[in-house]
Design a protein around this motif. Structure first.
Motif, PDB file in Angstrom:
ATOM      1  N   PHE A   1       0.831  -1.205   0.000  1.00 60.80           N
ATOM      2  CA  PHE A   1       0.000   0.000   0.000  1.00 60.80           C
ATOM      3  C   PHE A   1       0.866   1.255   0.000  1.00 60.80           C
ATOM      4  CE2 PHE A   1      -2.292   3.288   2.432  1.00 60.80           C
ATOM      5  CZ  PHE A   1      -3.361   3.488   1.577  1.00 60.80           C
ATOM      6  N   VAL A   2       1.911   1.269   0.829  1.00 60.51           N
ATOM      7  CA  VAL A   2       2.814   2.419   0.891  1.00 60.51           C
ATOM      8  C   VAL A   2       3.531   2.582  -0.444  1.00 60.51           C
ATOM      9  CG1 VAL A   2       4.895   3.328   1.994  1.00 60.51           C
ATOM     10  CG2 VAL A   2       3.083   2.347   3.391  1.00 60.51           C
ATOM     11  N   SER A   3       3.977   1.490  -1.038  1.00 61.51           N
ATOM     12  CA  SER A   3       4.654   1.557  -2.338  1.00 61.51           C
ATOM     13  C   SER A   3       3.719   2.084  -3.422  1.00 61.51           C
ATOM     14  CB  SER A   3       5.170   0.181  -2.741  1.00 61.51           C
ATOM     15  OG  SER A   3       6.147  -0.259  -1.843  1.00 61.51           O
ATOM     16  N   LEU A   4       2.476   1.636  -3.405  1.00 61.74           N
ATOM     17  CA  LEU A   4       1.491   2.118  -4.371  1.00 61.74           C
ATOM     18  C   LEU A   4       1.283   3.618  -4.222  1.00 61.74           C
ATOM     19  CD1 LEU A   4      -0.833   1.600  -6.473  1.00 61.74           C
ATOM     20  CD2 LEU A   4      -2.322   1.368  -4.483  1.00 61.74           C
ATOM     21  N   CYS A   5       1.070   4.061  -2.992  1.00 60.86           N
ATOM     22  CA  CYS A   5       0.803   5.488  -2.764  1.00 60.86           C
ATOM     23  C   CYS A   5       1.995   6.360  -3.128  1.00 60.86           C
ATOM     24  CB  CYS A   5       0.426   5.722  -1.301  1.00 60.86           C
ATOM     25  SG  CYS A   5      -1.174   5.072  -0.849  1.00 60.86           S
ATOM     26  N   GLU A   6       3.167   5.989  -2.634  1.00 58.09           N
ATOM     27  CA  GLU A   6       4.337   6.838  -2.843  1.00 58.09           C
ATOM     28  C   GLU A   6       4.924   6.699  -4.242  1.00 58.09           C
ATOM     29  OE1 GLU A   6       7.002   5.824   0.302  1.00 58.09           O
ATOM     30  OE2 GLU A   6       5.868   6.954   1.804  1.00 58.09           O
ATOM     31  N   GLY A   7       4.958   5.486  -4.764  1.00 61.10           N
ATOM     32  CA  GLY A   7       5.632   5.257  -6.025  1.00 61.10           C
ATOM     33  C   GLY A   7       4.790   5.515  -7.251  1.00 61.10           C
ATOM     34  N   PHE A   8       3.519   5.164  -7.198  1.00 68.78           N
ATOM     35  CA  PHE A   8       2.681   5.249  -8.395  1.00 68.78           C
ATOM     36  C   PHE A   8       1.666   6.387  -8.352  1.00 68.78           C
ATOM     37  CE2 PHE A   8       4.104   0.842  -8.226  1.00 68.78           C
ATOM     38  CZ  PHE A   8       4.674   0.728  -9.483  1.00 68.78           C
ATOM     39  N   LEU A   9       1.100   6.640  -7.189  1.00 65.98           N
ATOM     40  CA  LEU A   9       0.085   7.689  -7.079  1.00 65.98           C
ATOM     41  C   LEU A   9       0.658   9.037  -6.665  1.00 65.98           C
ATOM     42  CD1 LEU A   9      -2.715   5.637  -5.269  1.00 65.98           C
ATOM     43  CD2 LEU A   9      -2.405   6.005  -7.726  1.00 65.98           C
ATOM     44  N   SER A  10       1.879   9.049  -6.155  1.00 64.08           N
ATOM     45  CA  SER A  10       2.554  10.270  -5.688  1.00 64.08           C
ATOM     46  C   SER A  10       1.764  11.006  -4.620  1.00 64.08           C
ATOM     47  CB  SER A  10       2.851  11.212  -6.862  1.00 64.08           C
ATOM     48  OG  SER A  10       3.700  10.587  -7.789  1.00 64.08           O
ATOM     49  N   VAL A  11       1.213  10.241  -3.686  1.00 70.25           N
ATOM     50  CA  VAL A  11       0.522  10.809  -2.530  1.00 70.25           C
ATOM     51  C   VAL A  11       1.082  10.150  -1.272  1.00 70.25           C
ATOM     52  CG1 VAL A  11      -1.609  11.311  -3.786  1.00 70.25           C
ATOM     53  CG2 VAL A  11      -1.366   9.134  -2.615  1.00 70.25           C
ATOM     54  N   LEU A  12       0.927  10.832  -0.170  1.00 69.85           N
ATOM     55  CA  LEU A  12       1.350  10.238   1.088  1.00 69.85           C
ATOM     56  C   LEU A  12       0.288   9.248   1.570  1.00 69.85           C
ATOM     57  CD1 LEU A  12       2.774  13.304   3.026  1.00 69.85           C
ATOM     58  CD2 LEU A  12       4.038  11.402   2.026  1.00 69.85           C
ATOM     59  N   PRO A  13       0.706   8.084   2.035  1.00 74.37           N
ATOM     60  CA  PRO A  13      -0.271   7.132   2.564  1.00 74.37           C
ATOM     61  C   PRO A  13      -0.822   7.627   3.903  1.00 74.37           C
ATOM     62  CG  PRO A  13       1.948   6.284   2.835  1.00 74.37           C
ATOM     63  CD  PRO A  13       2.064   7.549   2.054  1.00 74.37           C
ATOM     64  N   THR A  14      -2.125   7.566   4.049  1.00 79.38           N
ATOM     65  CA  THR A  14      -2.779   7.987   5.289  1.00 79.38           C
ATOM     66  C   THR A  14      -3.762   6.907   5.729  1.00 79.38           C
ATOM     67  OG1 THR A  14      -4.566   9.097   4.122  1.00 79.38           O
ATOM     68  CG2 THR A  14      -2.627  10.431   4.658  1.00 79.38           C
ATOM     69  N   ILE A  15      -4.153   6.989   6.967  1.00 81.94           N
ATOM     70  CA  ILE A  15      -5.138   6.044   7.503  1.00 81.94           C
ATOM     71  C   ILE A  15      -6.476   6.234   6.797  1.00 81.94           C
ATOM     72  CG2 ILE A  15      -6.450   5.410   9.577  1.00 81.94           C
ATOM     73  CD1 ILE A  15      -3.600   4.387   9.579  1.00 81.94           C
ATOM     74  N   GLU A  16      -6.815   7.471   6.457  1.00 83.91           N
ATOM     75  CA  GLU A  16      -8.078   7.731   5.760  1.00 83.91           C
ATOM     76  C   GLU A  16      -8.087   7.085   4.391  1.00 83.91           C
ATOM     77  OE1 GLU A  16      -6.205  10.191   7.192  1.00 83.91           O
ATOM     78  OE2 GLU A  16      -7.435  10.459   8.969  1.00 83.91           O
ATOM     79  N   LEU A  17      -6.982   7.184   3.661  1.00 83.28           N
ATOM     80  CA  LEU A  17      -6.878   6.563   2.354  1.00 83.28           C
ATOM     81  C   LEU A  17      -6.896   5.040   2.479  1.00 83.28           C
ATOM     82  CD1 LEU A  17      -6.545   6.979  -0.674  1.00 83.28           C
ATOM     83  CD2 LEU A  17      -4.067   7.105  -0.315  1.00 83.28           C
ATOM     84  N   TRP A  18      -6.246   4.525   3.497  1.00 83.54           N
ATOM     85  CA  TRP A  18      -6.280   3.074   3.760  1.00 83.54           C
ATOM     86  C   TRP A  18      -7.717   2.623   4.014  1.00 83.54           C
ATOM     87  CZ3 TRP A  18      -3.364  -1.289   3.852  1.00 83.54           C
ATOM     88  CH2 TRP A  18      -3.830  -2.357   4.620  1.00 83.54           C
ATOM     89  N   GLY A  19      -8.454   3.362   4.832  1.00 86.02           N
ATOM     90  CA  GLY A  19      -9.842   3.005   5.154  1.00 86.02           C
ATOM     91  C   GLY A  19     -10.756   3.059   3.951  1.00 86.02           C
ATOM     92  N   SER A  20     -10.541   4.018   3.064  1.00 82.91           N
ATOM     93  CA  SER A  20     -11.384   4.098   1.886  1.00 82.91           C
ATOM     94  C   SER A  20     -11.025   3.039   0.848  1.00 82.91           C
ATOM     95  CB  SER A  20     -11.298   5.489   1.259  1.00 82.91           C
ATOM     96  OG  SER A  20     -10.013   5.718   0.751  1.00 82.91           O
ATOM     97  N   SER A  21      -9.786   2.547   0.897  1.00 81.18           N
ATOM     98  CA  SER A  21      -9.353   1.520  -0.046  1.00 81.18           C
ATOM     99  C   SER A  21      -9.747   0.110   0.400  1.00 81.18           C
ATOM    100  CB  SER A  21      -7.827   1.568  -0.213  1.00 81.18           C
ATOM    101  OG  SER A  21      -7.437   2.816  -0.718  1.00 81.18           O
ATOM    102  N   PHE A  22      -9.764  -0.108   1.699  1.00 76.31           N
ATOM    103  CA  PHE A  22     -10.056  -1.437   2.217  1.00 76.31           C
ATOM    104  C   PHE A  22     -11.285  -1.381   3.087  1.00 76.31           C
ATOM    105  CE2 PHE A  22      -5.578  -1.495   1.167  1.00 76.31           C
ATOM    106  CZ  PHE A  22      -5.496  -2.635   0.415  1.00 76.31           C
TER     107      PHE A  22
END
Length: 65
Positions: free
Chosen positions: A44-65
């Motif tokens: 998840f961190v690799s996806l956010c930082e490497g491909f989406l260019s956003v910082l991983p957050t708990i809110e983004l994690w919650g909306s994804s899973f």
């Protein structure tokens, strides 16, 4: 190699801010996680930082899973 005696004296591996926020949010300790959970969090961190260019957050994690 990290020895048990090193960990008892406070030496540990650096963890990302998202990993620490995840543990705090769900009130977990690292030993509560299975290896597959650690891999999923890393992906998840690799996806956010490497491909989406956003910082991983708990809110983004919650909306994804």
């Amino acid at each position: 190699m990290i020895l048990y005696s090193h960990c008892m004296r406070g030496v540990g591996l650096p963890a990302s801010g998202f990993f620490r926020a995840f543990l705090d949010f769900y009130q977990l300790q690292p030993h509560h996680l299975t290896p597959n959970t650690v891999v999923l969090l890393s992906a998840f961190v690799s996806l956010c930082e490497g491909f989406l260019s956003v910082l991983p957050t708990i809110e983004l994690w919650g909306s994804s899973f």
